[in-house]
Design an enzyme around this catalytic site. Sequence first.
Site, PDB file in Angstrom:
ATOM      1  N   ASP A  37      34.412  31.722  36.334  1.00 24.96           N
ATOM      2  CA  ASP A  37      34.420  33.065  36.886  1.00 24.96           C
ATOM      3  C   ASP A  37      34.528  34.133  35.803  1.00 24.96           C
ATOM      4  O   ASP A  37      33.751  35.092  35.782  1.00 24.96           O
ATOM      5  CB  ASP A  37      35.583  33.217  37.879  1.00 24.96           C
ATOM      6  CG  ASP A  37      35.702  34.628  38.411  1.00 24.96           C
ATOM      7  OD1 ASP A  37      34.991  34.956  39.371  1.00 24.96           O
ATOM      8  OD2 ASP A  37      36.503  35.409  37.857  1.00 24.96           O
TER       9      ASP A  37
ATOM     10  N   GLY B 146      30.342  31.890  46.401  1.00 25.20           N
ATOM     11  CA  GLY B 146      30.584  31.065  47.573  1.00 25.20           C
ATOM     12  C   GLY B 146      30.017  31.678  48.831  1.00 25.20           C
ATOM     13  O   GLY B 146      29.419  30.994  49.672  1.00 25.20           O
TER      14      GLY B 146
ATOM     15  N   CYS C 225      33.581  36.615  41.054  1.00 27.45           N
ATOM     16  CA  CYS C 225      32.281  35.939  40.945  1.00 27.45           C
ATOM     17  C   CYS C 225      32.284  34.601  41.669  1.00 27.45           C
ATOM     18  O   CYS C 225      31.261  34.186  42.220  1.00 27.45           O
ATOM     19  CB  CYS C 225      31.891  35.750  39.479  1.00 27.45           C
ATOM     20  SG  CYS C 225      31.602  37.305  38.623  1.00 27.45           S
ATOM     21  N   ASP C 226      33.420  33.921  41.667  1.00 27.81           N
ATOM     22  CA  ASP C 226      33.521  32.663  42.412  1.00 27.81           C
ATOM     23  C   ASP C 226      33.333  32.893  43.904  1.00 27.81           C
ATOM     24  O   ASP C 226      32.554  32.200  44.558  1.00 27.81           O
ATOM     25  CB  ASP C 226      34.876  32.006  42.163  1.00 27.81           C
ATOM     26  CG  ASP C 226      34.883  31.107  40.941  1.00 27.81           C
ATOM     27  OD1 ASP C 226      33.829  30.524  40.627  1.00 27.81           O
ATOM     28  OD2 ASP C 226      35.940  30.977  40.307  1.00 27.81           O
ATOM     29  N   VAL C 227      34.069  33.858  44.455  1.00 25.44           N
ATOM     30  CA  VAL C 227      34.033  34.005  45.902  1.00 25.44           C
ATOM     31  C   VAL C 227      32.727  34.633  46.389  1.00 25.44           C
ATOM     32  O   VAL C 227      32.225  34.261  47.456  1.00 25.44           O
ATOM     33  CB  VAL C 227      35.259  34.771  46.442  1.00 25.44           C
ATOM     34  CG1 VAL C 227      36.535  33.984  46.182  1.00 25.44           C
ATOM     35  CG2 VAL C 227      35.372  36.155  45.838  1.00 25.44           C
TER      36      VAL C 227
END
Length: 397
Positions: free
Chosen positions: A142, A175, A170-172
């Site tokens: 991230d 996702g 950035c991860d979520v």
Amino acid sequence: MTRPFEGVKILDFTQVLAGPYASYQLALLGADVIKVERREGEDMRRTPLSREWAERGLAPGWQAINGNKRSLTLDLQKPEAIAIVKQLAAQADVVMENFRPGVMDKLGIGYAALSEINPRLIYCAISGFGQTGPARLGAGYDGKIQALSGIMSITGHAETGPTRAGFAVCDVLSGSTAAFGVSSALFQRTHTGKGQMVDVSMLEATLAFLSGQVADYAVAGHRQQLSGNQAVSRRPTANLFKAGDGYLLLAVNSEKQYQSLMKALGRTDALEDPRFVDWFARQENEPALRAIIEDALSKKDPREWETVLEAAGAPCASIWKVEEVIDHPQIAARGAIQEIDTPYGRLRFASSGFQLAHGGGKLDRMAPELSAHTDEVLASLGYDAGAIADLRAREVV
């Protein structure tokens, strides 16, 4: 009531945050998600926030994105485990993974292999940079994507330099992009009858969310700078201000809102001041305007101003902590934080970020103990108790 993805079977190899967040969104909406982990479980089960929960293999951050799932443990280095995966993939609608490109292919369970078994299979691969291109094998962390994507170049203050967001943004959002991609592929399959590969790049997903900033430069040649707490609108009254014993974020972006702000602050004189006659003048004289606003705001605390200004038609918010906002009356009224009974007491978790009139997101059960559903899943494939015991004795499961 039936939820949107009830009956959809997902074989989930994802780990850490981006991938599990994606499959969690689908699990909330009714999908049967079988989470495949190595025999010792993924590292996120034991993140060091809370020793008590880490020792249970149920770290809070891990629980937050793995509710409603079933846990199956497999040693993917063993042929018997690969055979189990192929049996499950034959019955699945979706496979999700977020390994580096090529890892699943080497194991013999990548898209090419599994789509031969099940042509209707939707295979979602989430990685830092996608399955093709010169950077395809780069690690997708991230913080790295925040730095590389441009997010950090616009986040922070000129005096102190770039900063990353206070959560793994950035991860979520990757996702969320993956969940949307899988949903799109499932819908398209209703027309074509065919599965397909969903290739999610964290870098590209992030750029998609920076669409306005991309267009500012690509269309108008505008180069972004660190923006501090300034809104994208660049209105000087859409920023963070000192107020009483804390801070208040003003979101005053229209002329009507500006007039409401000044009236509520008791500074109608500023409405006649030629330094503030329009937005261009206000921007040029921002220090003087800020001084007027902060002098007025100093007379009450942020929460008081939040009530007064909102009622007057000048949008704003005081700075709420996470432990406060989860009990906000609006959150409570809409059931945005769901509560479930668990062996460890009643726990609370965030749900979907939207409401459906029929069959919306619902948390039915907490994230699973490691391997809690291994026997159940294997039995559904026809393995009897003796065969399961043998697999466990040989450390396949």
